[in-house]
Design a protein around this motif. Structure first.
Motif, short mmCIF file in Angstrom:
data_model
loop_
_atom_site.label_atom_id
_atom_site.label_comp_id
_atom_site.label_asym_id
_atom_site.label_seq_id
_atom_site.Cartn_x
_atom_site.Cartn_y
_atom_site.Cartn_z
N LEU A 11 36.48 30.81 39.44
CA LEU A 11 37.63 31.45 38.96
C LEU A 11 38.08 32.77 39.76
CD1 LEU A 11 37.19 31.18 35.16
CD2 LEU A 11 39.00 29.99 36.35
N HIS A 12 37.08 33.50 40.24
CA HIS A 12 37.73 34.75 41.07
C HIS A 12 38.40 34.07 42.05
CE1 HIS A 12 33.99 36.93 38.88
NE2 HIS A 12 35.20 36.66 38.08
N ARG A 13 37.88 33.09 42.82
CA ARG A 13 38.31 32.60 44.27
C ARG A 13 39.63 31.96 43.88
NH1 ARG A 13 36.04 33.71 49.27
NH2 ARG A 13 37.44 31.88 49.83
N ARG A 14 39.97 31.27 42.77
CA ARG A 14 41.15 30.80 42.51
C ARG A 14 42.27 31.70 42.42
NH1 ARG A 14 40.93 27.33 37.39
NH2 ARG A 14 39.30 26.10 38.44
N LEU A 15 41.90 32.80 41.52
CA LEU A 15 43.00 33.86 41.23
C LEU A 15 43.14 34.64 42.95
CD1 LEU A 15 41.62 35.98 38.49
CD2 LEU A 15 43.93 35.15 38.97
N LEU A 16 42.22 34.68 43.82
CA LEU A 16 42.41 35.27 44.91
C LEU A 16 43.27 34.45 46.05
CD1 LEU A 16 39.16 36.74 45.81
CD2 LEU A 16 41.11 38.30 45.54
N ASP A 17 42.93 33.06 45.79
CA ASP A 17 43.84 32.17 46.61
C ASP A 17 45.09 32.09 46.13
OD1 ASP A 17 41.68 31.56 48.30
OD2 ASP A 17 40.90 29.96 47.02
N GLN A 18 45.58 32.11 44.99
CA GLN A 18 46.64 32.11 44.38
C GLN A 18 47.64 33.31 44.75
OE1 GLN A 18 46.06 31.77 40.11
NE2 GLN A 18 45.84 29.60 40.06
N GLU A 19 47.06 34.30 44.88
CA GLU A 19 47.61 35.72 45.22
C GLU A 19 47.75 35.93 46.84
OE1 GLU A 19 49.65 38.97 43.80
OE2 GLU A 19 48.87 37.32 42.75
N LEU A 20 46.92 35.52 47.44
CA LEU A 20 46.69 35.83 48.94
C LEU A 20 46.93 34.71 50.11
CD1 LEU A 20 44.04 38.55 48.57
CD2 LEU A 20 46.44 38.82 48.80
N ASN A 21 47.38 33.39 49.42
CA ASN A 21 47.46 32.38 50.27
C ASN A 21 48.72 32.67 51.43
OD1 ASN A 21 50.22 31.44 49.49
ND2 ASN A 21 48.95 30.77 47.38
N VAL A 22 48.65 31.88 52.38
CA VAL A 22 49.65 32.17 53.48
C VAL A 22 51.20 32.20 52.99
CG1 VAL A 22 49.84 29.80 53.88
CG2 VAL A 22 50.37 31.58 55.77
N LYS A 23 51.42 31.69 51.89
CA LYS A 23 52.69 31.84 51.45
C LYS A 23 53.04 32.80 50.41
CE LYS A 23 56.51 29.33 48.82
NZ LYS A 23 56.86 28.09 48.41
N ALA A 24 52.22 33.08 49.62
CA ALA A 24 52.33 34.09 48.53
C ALA A 24 51.86 35.55 49.13
CB ALA A 24 51.12 34.07 47.33
#
Length: 397
Positions: A11-24
Protein backbone atom coordinates in the motif's frame (compact mmCIF):
# COMPACT_ATOMS: atom_id res chain seq x y z
CA UNK A 1 15.87 1.45 15.53
CA UNK A 2 12.29 2.39 14.68
CA UNK A 3 12.59 2.46 10.89
CA UNK A 4 10.01 -0.26 10.28
CA UNK A 5 7.72 2.32 8.67
CA UNK A 6 10.15 2.35 5.71
CA UNK A 7 9.47 -1.25 4.72
CA UNK A 8 8.05 -0.54 1.27
CA UNK A 9 4.80 -2.40 1.90
CA UNK A 10 2.41 -2.75 -1.03
CA UNK A 11 0.00 0.00 0.00
CA UNK A 12 2.87 2.37 0.76
CA UNK A 13 4.44 1.66 -2.63
CA UNK A 14 1.12 2.27 -4.36
CA UNK A 15 0.75 5.63 -2.63
CA UNK A 16 4.28 6.61 -3.61
CA UNK A 17 3.82 5.51 -7.22
CA UNK A 18 0.57 7.43 -7.51
CA UNK A 19 2.19 10.60 -6.19
CA UNK A 20 5.60 10.38 -7.87
CA UNK A 21 5.15 8.63 -11.21
CA UNK A 22 6.62 10.34 -14.27
CA UNK A 23 3.40 12.25 -15.05
CA UNK A 24 2.29 13.14 -11.53
CA UNK A 25 5.73 14.34 -10.45
CA UNK A 26 5.64 17.15 -13.05
CA UNK A 27 3.28 19.11 -10.83
CA UNK A 28 6.23 19.71 -8.49
CA UNK A 29 8.38 21.41 -11.13
CA UNK A 30 7.30 24.95 -10.10
CA UNK A 31 8.35 24.17 -6.50
CA UNK A 32 11.66 22.75 -7.73
CA UNK A 33 12.29 25.91 -9.76
CA UNK A 34 11.60 28.14 -6.75
CA UNK A 35 13.84 26.02 -4.51
CA UNK A 36 16.69 26.29 -7.03
CA UNK A 37 16.30 30.08 -7.16
CA UNK A 38 16.45 30.32 -3.38
CA UNK A 39 19.61 28.22 -3.45
CA UNK A 40 21.20 30.65 -5.94
CA UNK A 41 20.55 33.58 -3.58
CA UNK A 42 22.11 31.74 -0.66
CA UNK A 43 25.16 30.88 -2.77
CA UNK A 44 25.42 34.55 -3.71
CA UNK A 45 25.26 35.71 -0.09
CA UNK A 46 27.39 33.06 1.65
CA UNK A 47 29.09 30.82 -0.92
CA UNK A 48 31.40 29.13 1.60
CA UNK A 49 28.38 27.49 3.26
CA UNK A 50 27.37 25.71 0.06
CA UNK A 51 26.93 22.27 1.65
CA UNK A 52 24.62 23.76 4.27
CA UNK A 53 22.68 25.48 1.49
CA UNK A 54 22.27 22.21 -0.40
CA UNK A 55 20.82 20.56 2.69
CA UNK A 56 18.54 23.54 3.29
CA UNK A 57 17.22 23.37 -0.28
CA UNK A 58 16.60 19.62 -0.11
CA UNK A 59 14.78 19.86 3.21
CA UNK A 60 12.81 22.90 2.08
CA UNK A 61 11.53 21.17 -1.02
CA UNK A 62 10.71 17.83 0.60
CA UNK A 63 8.97 19.30 3.62
CA UNK A 64 6.95 21.60 1.39
CA UNK A 65 5.46 19.03 -0.97
CA UNK A 66 5.24 16.24 1.62
CA UNK A 67 3.82 18.13 4.60
CA UNK A 68 3.12 21.69 3.46
CA UNK A 69 5.58 22.96 6.07
CA UNK A 70 7.58 26.16 5.52
CA UNK A 71 11.03 25.80 7.04
CA UNK A 72 13.11 28.45 8.77
CA UNK A 73 15.84 30.20 6.72
CA UNK A 74 18.49 28.52 8.89
CA UNK A 75 18.77 25.99 11.72
CA UNK A 76 15.33 24.61 10.98
CA UNK A 77 14.42 21.94 13.57
CA UNK A 78 12.85 19.59 11.00
CA UNK A 79 15.92 19.68 8.74
CA UNK A 80 18.22 19.21 11.74
CA UNK A 81 16.12 16.28 12.93
CA UNK A 82 16.28 14.63 9.50
CA UNK A 83 20.04 15.09 9.33
CA UNK A 84 20.61 13.53 12.75
CA UNK A 85 18.19 10.64 12.16
CA UNK A 86 19.52 9.82 8.71
CA UNK A 87 23.10 9.83 9.96
CA UNK A 88 22.25 6.98 12.33
CA UNK A 89 20.43 5.05 9.59
CA UNK A 90 23.21 5.48 7.02
CA UNK A 91 25.74 4.31 9.57
CA UNK A 92 23.81 1.33 10.95
CA UNK A 93 22.43 -0.07 7.70
CA UNK A 94 25.80 -1.09 6.28
CA UNK A 95 25.41 -4.87 5.79
CA UNK A 96 27.43 -6.88 8.28
CA UNK A 97 28.47 -3.93 10.41
CA UNK A 98 26.94 -5.53 13.51
CA UNK A 99 27.37 -9.16 14.54
CA UNK A 100 23.60 -9.51 14.87
CA UNK A 101 23.36 -9.07 11.08
CA UNK A 102 25.25 -12.34 10.65
CA UNK A 103 23.78 -14.13 13.67
CA UNK A 104 20.16 -12.94 13.97
CA UNK A 105 19.64 -15.04 17.12
CA UNK A 106 21.56 -12.31 18.99
CA UNK A 107 18.53 -10.05 18.71
CA UNK A 108 16.96 -12.13 21.50
CA UNK A 109 19.64 -11.45 24.14
CA UNK A 110 18.62 -9.08 26.98
CA UNK A 111 19.59 -5.43 26.56
CA UNK A 112 21.70 -5.57 29.75
CA UNK A 113 23.69 -8.60 28.58
CA UNK A 114 27.42 -8.12 27.84
CA UNK A 115 27.87 -7.55 24.12
CA UNK A 116 24.36 -6.11 23.70
CA UNK A 117 25.65 -2.59 23.19
CA UNK A 118 24.03 -2.59 19.73
CA UNK A 119 20.65 -2.90 21.44
CA UNK A 120 21.30 0.01 23.76
CA UNK A 121 22.51 2.11 20.85
CA UNK A 122 19.44 1.21 18.79
CA UNK A 123 17.16 2.20 21.68
CA UNK A 124 18.65 5.71 21.69
CA UNK A 125 18.65 6.06 17.93
CA UNK A 126 15.02 4.92 17.80
CA UNK A 127 13.96 8.22 19.38
CA UNK A 128 15.23 10.12 16.34
CA UNK A 129 13.49 7.82 13.86
CA UNK A 130 10.18 8.04 15.66
CA UNK A 131 10.45 11.82 15.91
CA UNK A 132 11.08 12.00 12.17
CA UNK A 133 7.94 9.91 11.62
CA UNK A 134 5.65 11.74 14.02
CA UNK A 135 6.57 15.42 14.37
CA UNK A 136 6.07 16.80 10.83
CA UNK A 137 2.94 14.66 10.43
CA UNK A 138 1.44 16.09 13.62
CA UNK A 139 2.28 19.62 12.44
CA UNK A 140 0.32 19.07 9.21
CA UNK A 141 -2.64 17.74 11.20
CA UNK A 142 -2.45 20.78 13.50
CA UNK A 143 -2.53 23.11 10.51
CA UNK A 144 -5.51 21.22 9.06
CA UNK A 145 -7.42 21.55 12.32
CA UNK A 146 -6.63 25.28 12.35
CA UNK A 147 -7.75 25.68 8.74
CA UNK A 148 -4.35 26.98 7.55
CA UNK A 149 -2.94 23.86 5.89
CA UNK A 150 -2.00 24.20 2.23
CA UNK A 151 -2.04 21.46 -0.35
CA UNK A 152 0.56 18.76 0.27
CA UNK A 153 0.82 15.00 -0.01
CA UNK A 154 -0.12 14.52 3.66
CA UNK A 155 -2.95 17.05 3.81
CA UNK A 156 -4.49 15.94 0.51
CA UNK A 157 -4.31 12.26 1.41
CA UNK A 158 -5.76 12.82 4.88
CA UNK A 159 -8.65 14.71 3.32
CA UNK A 160 -9.10 11.75 1.00
CA UNK A 161 -9.75 9.46 3.97
CA UNK A 162 -13.25 10.93 4.09
CA UNK A 163 -13.97 8.75 1.05
CA UNK A 164 -15.50 5.59 2.46
CA UNK A 165 -13.99 3.59 -0.42
CA UNK A 166 -10.44 4.59 0.48
CA UNK A 167 -8.08 1.61 0.84
CA UNK A 168 -5.71 3.65 2.99
CA UNK A 169 -5.54 4.42 6.68
CA UNK A 170 -3.87 7.27 8.51
CA UNK A 171 -0.84 5.12 9.38
CA UNK A 172 -0.30 4.34 5.68
CA UNK A 173 -0.17 8.05 4.90
CA UNK A 174 2.10 8.83 7.85
CA UNK A 175 4.56 6.07 6.96
CA UNK A 176 4.58 6.97 3.27
CA UNK A 177 5.17 10.65 4.00
CA UNK A 178 8.09 9.82 6.29
CA UNK A 179 9.53 7.53 3.61
CA UNK A 180 9.38 10.40 1.11
CA UNK A 181 11.05 12.65 3.69
CA UNK A 182 13.69 9.99 4.30
CA UNK A 183 14.33 9.19 0.65
CA UNK A 184 15.09 12.69 -0.57
CA UNK A 185 17.04 14.42 2.18
CA UNK A 186 20.55 12.94 2.12
CA UNK A 187 20.41 11.66 -1.44
CA UNK A 188 19.84 15.13 -2.91
CA UNK A 189 22.70 16.62 -0.89
CA UNK A 190 25.00 13.80 -1.98
CA UNK A 191 24.14 14.19 -5.67
CA UNK A 192 24.60 17.97 -5.74
CA UNK A 193 27.77 17.75 -3.64
CA UNK A 194 29.13 15.31 -6.21
CA UNK A 195 28.19 17.75 -8.98
CA UNK A 196 30.33 20.46 -7.39
CA UNK A 197 33.26 18.05 -7.00
CA UNK A 198 32.85 17.02 -10.63
CA UNK A 199 33.08 20.64 -11.76
CA UNK A 200 36.25 21.14 -9.69
CA UNK A 201 37.82 18.09 -11.30
CA UNK A 202 36.57 18.88 -14.81
CA UNK A 203 36.59 22.63 -15.55
CA UNK A 204 36.24 21.97 -19.28
CA UNK A 205 32.91 20.22 -18.71
CA UNK A 206 31.73 23.26 -16.78
CA UNK A 207 32.72 25.61 -19.61
CA UNK A 208 30.96 23.46 -22.22
CA UNK A 209 27.76 23.40 -20.20
CA UNK A 210 27.86 27.14 -19.59
CA UNK A 211 28.38 27.81 -23.30
CA UNK A 212 25.39 25.60 -24.10
CA UNK A 213 23.21 27.43 -21.57
CA UNK A 214 24.33 30.85 -22.84
CA UNK A 215 23.43 29.77 -26.36
CA UNK A 216 19.84 29.21 -25.20
CA UNK A 217 19.33 32.02 -22.67
CA UNK A 218 21.88 34.59 -23.97
CA UNK A 219 22.57 35.29 -20.30
CA UNK A 220 19.32 37.25 -20.09
CA UNK A 221 17.17 34.66 -18.30
CA UNK A 222 17.60 31.69 -16.02
CA UNK A 223 17.03 28.20 -17.43
CA UNK A 224 13.59 26.66 -17.05
CA UNK A 225 12.22 23.18 -17.61
CA UNK A 226 11.08 24.35 -21.06
CA UNK A 227 14.79 24.53 -22.01
CA UNK A 228 15.52 20.92 -21.13
CA UNK A 229 15.46 19.53 -24.67
CA UNK A 230 17.75 22.36 -25.80
CA UNK A 231 20.40 21.56 -23.18
CA UNK A 232 21.56 17.99 -23.89
CA UNK A 233 25.05 18.56 -22.46
CA UNK A 234 23.57 19.70 -19.14
CA UNK A 235 21.40 16.57 -19.15
CA UNK A 236 24.51 14.48 -19.87
CA UNK A 237 26.22 16.08 -16.85
CA UNK A 238 23.26 15.09 -14.67
CA UNK A 239 23.46 11.50 -15.91
CA UNK A 240 27.21 11.36 -15.34
CA UNK A 241 26.89 12.83 -11.83
CA UNK A 242 24.41 10.06 -10.98
CA UNK A 243 26.77 7.42 -12.43
CA UNK A 244 30.26 8.69 -11.49
CA UNK A 245 29.90 8.69 -7.69
CA UNK A 246 26.52 7.07 -7.29
CA UNK A 247 24.68 7.90 -4.10
CA UNK A 248 23.92 4.34 -2.99
CA UNK A 249 26.75 1.84 -3.57
CA UNK A 250 24.54 -1.22 -3.18
CA UNK A 251 20.89 -2.09 -3.65
CA UNK A 252 18.31 -3.09 -1.08
CA UNK A 253 18.89 -6.68 0.12
CA UNK A 254 16.79 -9.36 -1.58
CA UNK A 255 15.87 -12.84 -0.38
CA UNK A 256 15.96 -15.60 -2.99
CA UNK A 257 12.73 -17.59 -3.01
CA UNK A 258 14.22 -20.37 -5.15
CA UNK A 259 17.71 -21.75 -5.72
CA UNK A 260 19.66 -19.98 -8.45
CA UNK A 261 23.07 -19.92 -10.09
CA UNK A 262 25.23 -16.98 -11.14
CA UNK A 263 28.50 -17.37 -13.03
CA UNK A 264 29.03 -20.83 -11.62
CA UNK A 265 28.12 -19.88 -8.05
CA UNK A 266 25.28 -21.82 -6.46
CA UNK A 267 22.90 -19.58 -4.58
CA UNK A 268 20.65 -21.59 -2.23
CA UNK A 269 17.04 -20.64 -1.69
CA UNK A 270 16.59 -18.07 1.10
CA UNK A 271 20.05 -16.63 0.43
CA UNK A 272 20.37 -12.91 1.09
CA UNK A 273 21.52 -11.14 -2.07
CA UNK A 274 22.89 -7.59 -2.17
CA UNK A 275 23.35 -6.16 -5.65
CA UNK A 276 26.37 -3.92 -6.26
CA UNK A 277 25.00 -0.73 -7.78
CA UNK A 278 28.53 0.65 -7.87
CA UNK A 279 29.70 -2.25 -10.07
CA UNK A 280 26.74 -1.84 -12.43
CA UNK A 281 27.46 1.85 -12.94
CA UNK A 282 31.24 1.33 -13.25
CA UNK A 283 31.15 -1.60 -15.66
CA UNK A 284 33.95 -0.84 -18.16
CA UNK A 285 32.10 -2.70 -20.91
CA UNK A 286 29.04 -0.47 -20.61
CA UNK A 287 30.90 2.68 -19.53
CA UNK A 288 34.52 2.66 -20.83
CA UNK A 289 37.01 4.40 -18.53
CA UNK A 290 34.32 4.29 -15.82
CA UNK A 291 36.16 6.21 -13.10
CA UNK A 292 36.61 9.29 -15.29
CA UNK A 293 33.90 11.96 -15.34
CA UNK A 294 32.86 12.11 -19.02
CA UNK A 295 29.42 13.55 -19.84
CA UNK A 296 30.23 13.01 -23.51
CA UNK A 297 29.71 9.27 -23.06
CA UNK A 298 25.95 9.93 -23.13
CA UNK A 299 26.03 12.05 -26.31
CA UNK A 300 26.13 11.42 -30.03
CA UNK A 301 26.24 14.23 -32.61
CA UNK A 302 25.27 16.79 -29.98
CA UNK A 303 22.23 14.88 -28.75
CA UNK A 304 21.60 12.36 -25.99
CA UNK A 305 22.48 8.91 -27.27
CA UNK A 306 19.65 6.43 -26.54
CA UNK A 307 22.04 3.54 -27.19
CA UNK A 308 23.98 4.27 -23.99
CA UNK A 309 22.43 2.69 -20.94
CA UNK A 310 20.79 5.27 -18.70
CA UNK A 311 22.29 5.22 -15.17
CA UNK A 312 18.88 4.43 -13.68
CA UNK A 313 20.51 1.78 -11.49
CA UNK A 314 21.51 4.74 -9.31
CA UNK A 315 17.90 4.57 -8.07
CA UNK A 316 17.92 0.81 -7.53
CA UNK A 317 16.40 -1.90 -9.68
CA UNK A 318 13.41 -4.20 -9.84
CA UNK A 319 10.16 -3.61 -8.02
CA UNK A 320 11.87 -1.67 -5.23
CA UNK A 321 13.36 0.93 -7.53
CA UNK A 322 13.14 4.38 -5.93
CA UNK A 323 9.64 5.72 -6.70
CA UNK A 324 10.91 9.30 -6.34
CA UNK A 325 13.46 8.96 -9.14
CA UNK A 326 11.54 11.16 -11.59
CA UNK A 327 11.28 14.05 -9.17
CA UNK A 328 14.86 13.56 -8.00
CA UNK A 329 16.15 13.75 -11.57
CA UNK A 330 14.11 16.83 -12.47
CA UNK A 331 15.06 18.75 -9.32
CA UNK A 332 18.71 17.83 -9.85
CA UNK A 333 18.54 18.96 -13.48
CA UNK A 334 17.05 22.40 -12.78
CA UNK A 335 19.43 23.00 -9.87
CA UNK A 336 22.53 22.10 -11.90
CA UNK A 337 21.36 24.14 -14.90
CA UNK A 338 20.61 27.16 -12.68
CA UNK A 339 23.94 27.02 -10.85
CA UNK A 340 25.94 26.64 -14.07
CA UNK A 341 24.06 29.56 -15.64
CA UNK A 342 25.00 31.96 -12.87
CA UNK A 343 28.16 30.80 -11.07
CA UNK A 344 31.71 29.70 -11.75
CA UNK A 345 32.84 26.81 -9.56
CA UNK A 346 36.60 26.69 -9.03
CA UNK A 347 39.11 25.29 -6.58
CA UNK A 348 39.64 27.43 -3.50
CA UNK A 349 42.87 29.38 -3.00
CA UNK A 350 44.61 29.73 0.37
CA UNK A 351 44.49 33.41 1.34
CA UNK A 352 47.88 33.31 3.07
CA UNK A 353 49.99 31.27 0.65
CA UNK A 354 48.10 31.78 -2.60
CA UNK A 355 48.18 28.05 -3.23
CA UNK A 356 45.28 26.16 -4.75
CA UNK A 357 43.49 23.95 -2.21
CA UNK A 358 43.02 20.54 -3.76
CA UNK A 359 39.84 18.76 -2.61
CA UNK A 360 40.32 15.21 -1.36
CA UNK A 361 37.21 13.90 -3.15
CA UNK A 362 36.65 11.82 -0.01
CA UNK A 363 33.24 10.44 0.94
CA UNK A 364 31.56 9.15 4.06
CA UNK A 365 30.76 5.66 2.90
CA UNK A 366 27.57 4.07 4.10
CA UNK A 367 24.15 3.29 2.69
CA UNK A 368 24.41 6.80 1.22
CA UNK A 369 27.79 8.02 -0.03
CA UNK A 370 28.14 11.59 1.22
CA UNK A 371 30.97 13.95 0.19
CA UNK A 372 33.03 14.93 3.21
CA UNK A 373 33.29 18.71 3.77
CA UNK A 374 35.58 20.42 1.27
CA UNK A 375 36.42 23.95 0.16
CA UNK A 376 35.81 25.58 -3.19
CA UNK A 377 35.21 28.99 -4.76
CA UNK A 378 31.70 29.79 -6.01
CA UNK A 379 31.50 33.23 -7.63
CA UNK A 380 28.92 34.93 -9.91
CA UNK A 381 29.81 34.76 -13.59
CA UNK A 382 28.88 38.40 -14.21
CA UNK A 383 26.98 41.41 -12.89
CA UNK A 384 24.08 40.29 -15.09
CA UNK A 385 24.10 36.93 -13.30
CA UNK A 386 23.88 38.72 -9.95
CA UNK A 387 20.88 40.68 -11.21
CA UNK A 388 19.17 37.49 -12.41
CA UNK A 389 19.75 35.73 -9.09
CA UNK A 390 18.39 38.64 -7.05
CA UNK A 391 15.39 39.03 -9.32
CA UNK A 392 14.54 35.33 -9.19
CA UNK A 393 14.91 35.26 -5.42
CA UNK A 394 12.63 38.28 -5.02
CA UNK A 395 9.92 36.68 -7.15
CA UNK A 396 10.20 33.46 -5.13
CA UNK A 397 9.27 35.11 -1.84
Amino acid sequence: MGWEFNIGARLHRRLLDQELNVKASRKYEPDELIASHKLLKRLLDTPDAFLTHLRQMAGELILSFTYGIDVLPSDDPYITLAEEALHTLVSAAIPGKYLVDTFPILKHIPIWFPGAGFKRQAREWRKLARSMLELPFLETKRQMESGIARSSFTADRLNGLKDTNSAYQEDHIKSTAATMYLGGADTTVSTLGTFILAMLANPEAQKKAQAEIDGVTAGETLPTFADRDSLPYVSAIVKEVLRWKNVTPFGAPRLLTVEDEYRGYRLPARSLIIGSTWSILHDPIIYPDPHTFKPERFLLNGKLNPAIRDPEAAFGFGRRKCPGRHMATSSTWITIASVLATFDINKAVDADTGRVIEPTYAYFQGVVNMPLPFKCSIKPRSTQAVTLVKGAAASSQ
